[in-house]
Scaffold this active site. Structure first.
Site, mmCIF file in Angstrom:
data_model
loop_
_atom_site.group_PDB
_atom_site.id
_atom_site.type_symbol
_atom_site.label_atom_id
_atom_site.label_comp_id
_atom_site.label_asym_id
_atom_site.label_seq_id
_atom_site.Cartn_x
_atom_site.Cartn_y
_atom_site.Cartn_z
ATOM 1 N N LYS A 188 -0.075 -20.677 32.974
ATOM 2 C CA LYS A 188 1.267 -20.049 32.956
ATOM 3 C C LYS A 188 1.556 -19.506 31.557
ATOM 4 C CE LYS A 188 3.688 -23.242 30.565
ATOM 5 N NZ LYS A 188 4.635 -23.054 29.460
ATOM 6 N N THR A 245 8.567 -19.772 32.109
ATOM 7 C CA THR A 245 7.965 -19.280 30.868
ATOM 8 C C THR A 245 7.854 -17.763 30.836
ATOM 9 O OG1 THR A 245 6.690 -21.328 30.995
ATOM 10 C CG2 THR A 245 6.113 -19.834 29.241
HETATM 11 O O1 LIG Z 1 5.954 -25.250 28.293
HETATM 12 C C1 LIG Z 1 7.045 -24.815 28.083
HETATM 13 C C2 LIG Z 1 8.088 -24.705 29.119
HETATM 14 O O2 LIG Z 1 7.747 -25.446 30.257
HETATM 15 C C3 LIG Z 1 7.374 -24.281 26.733
HETATM 16 O O3 LIG Z 1 6.910 -22.986 26.671
HETATM 17 P P1 LIG Z 1 6.452 -22.350 25.284
HETATM 18 O O4 LIG Z 1 5.351 -23.222 24.745
HETATM 19 O O5 LIG Z 1 6.036 -20.984 25.637
HETATM 20 O O6 LIG Z 1 7.658 -22.366 24.393
#
Ligand SMILES: O=C(CO)COP(=O)(O)O
Ligand SMILES: NC(=O)C1=CN([C@@H]2O[C@H](COP(=O)(O)OP(=O)(O)OC[C@H]3O[C@@H](n4cnc5c(N)ncnc54)[C@H](O)[C@@H]3O)[C@@H](O)[C@H]2O)C=CC1
Length: 323
Positions: A188, A245
């Site tokens: 993701k 995300t």
């Molecule tokens: O894993 C995350 C949300 O579930 C955090 O995302 P990021 O690492 O892109 O900030």
């Protein structure tokens, strides 16, 4: 509530600190370990982790230490960046038969393994689980509601962890499909970089929806080839985290993608798991003869060998196929 004496958390970054705050607020004693004794000193003095979660006051029952032998009897949560996990384990004590819960998202560049697999390789005697799913550290620390996946191959052990690590604002769902949960959480972030790049380059919301959907197809493809169950990818650790995300400017992976699309600089000290993971997934997918065109495009964007317009042209010129 839990029958654990307490919970240890390794890694005083945004996520480790947020988990420690939430678990301690639920009434379970927590010890948060940071390598940096100076950071531990500051956190004790200020009652918060001002560097990562400013304003999020530590509740009673949250202790900090720079001595990893000081953790309570109970599960140990490992909340360090994926590519640092193996090195972190090397510097930590054995922890005996305490459950080790991976709280990171990604695929290791050097081995193609996910976080639970890395822990299992380094600590073969320990029960291993994975905590993953859609949640920003700030949301957890602020007490906002979240739902995450606790994946453990041993369902009895998983049920105990689910019970013990659920908090007033973290509702845990249980799964035995550790590989599926690992693949979803890892991929993701790659797709979030792709979506950020599309939005940053002005390609529009429809392009983002296409990338999310075809990115999801890549997630399922890799997960199934690795023996996971398709329904795991439809859950919190896959679809849920993809949705969060790829659509939020709170995501570092998404913002990194936007910076690529806008041709802007991005702070290299910010943790962006999807960058190394895209490379790791590309290697893994090629070794398994899997077609992962969006992942390939993200690697090209990160390495600077492709511009967004070129990546787009490559994706759109692929042979037409069935969905
Ligand atoms: O894993 C995350 C949300 O579930 C955090 O995302 P990021 O690492 O892109 O900030
Ligand atoms: N921040 C978030 O909202 C969320 C993060 N995650 C995941 O959590 C993991 C960690 O991310 P963040 O905490 O956000 O990153 P971060 O960049 O805020 O913090 C990482 C922390 O790990 C520490 N660290 C690095 N190597 C270490 C080692 N060898 N021993 C001990 N500590 C070490 C660093 O000092 C730093 O404090 C990532 O895999 C991320 O995908 C998952 C869900 C939400």
């Amino acid at each position: 509530m839990t029958d654990f004496a307490g919970v240890g958390v390794i890694g005083a970054g945004a996520f480790g600190t947020a988990l420690a705050i939430s678990v301690a607020r639920g009434g379970v004693p927590v010890t948060l370990y940071a390598r940096d004794a100076g950071l531990v000193f500051r956190m004790r003095a200020e009652g918060e982790n001002a560097a990562r979660l400013p304003g999020m006051v530590f509740p009673d029952g949250l202790h900090v230490t720079s001595d990893p032998t000081n953790l309570p009897e109970g599960p140990v949560l490992l909340a360090v960046p994926m590519q640092k996990l193996r090195g972190a384990l090397e510097g930590l004590p054995d922890f005996g038969d305490r459950p080790l819960v991976a709280c990171c998202k990604g695929i290791e560049l050097t081995t193609g393994l996910g976080p639970a697999e890395v822990i299992a390789a380094r600590r073969p005697a320990a029960p291993v689980a994975l905590l993953t799913g859609p949640s920003f550290a700030h949301d957890i620390a602020r007490g906002l509601p979240t739902a995450l996946t606790l994946a453990c191959a041993d369902d009895t052990r998983g049920a105990a962890l689910q019970q013990g690590l659920s908090t007033p604002n973290i509702r845990l769902y249980r799964s035995t499909d550790v590989i599926g949960a690992e693949v979803g959480g890892a991929l993701k972030n790659v797709m979030a970089i792709a979506c950020g790049a599309a939005i940053g380059a002005g390609l529009g919301e429809s392009a983002r929806a296409a990338l999310m959907t075809r990115g999801y197809a890549e997630m399922v493809r890799l997960a199934l080839a690795r023996g996971a169950r398709a329904e795991t990818l439809a859950g919190l650790s896959g679809f849920g985290d993809l949705a969060l995300t790829c659509t939020s400017t709170l995501s570092r992976n998404y913002r990194y993608g936007v910076s690529i699309g806008e041709n802007a600089l991005f702070d290299p000290d910010i943790t962006v798991e999807g960058a190394a993971t895209a490379r790791a997934v590309q290697v893994l997918a090629r070794s398994m003869n899997l077609d992962m065109p969006i992942t390939d495009a993200v690697v090209g964007l990160i390495d600077g060998t492709l511009k967004v317009a070129e990546a787009l042209a490559l994706l759109l010129s692929r042979p037409l196929k069935e969905e």
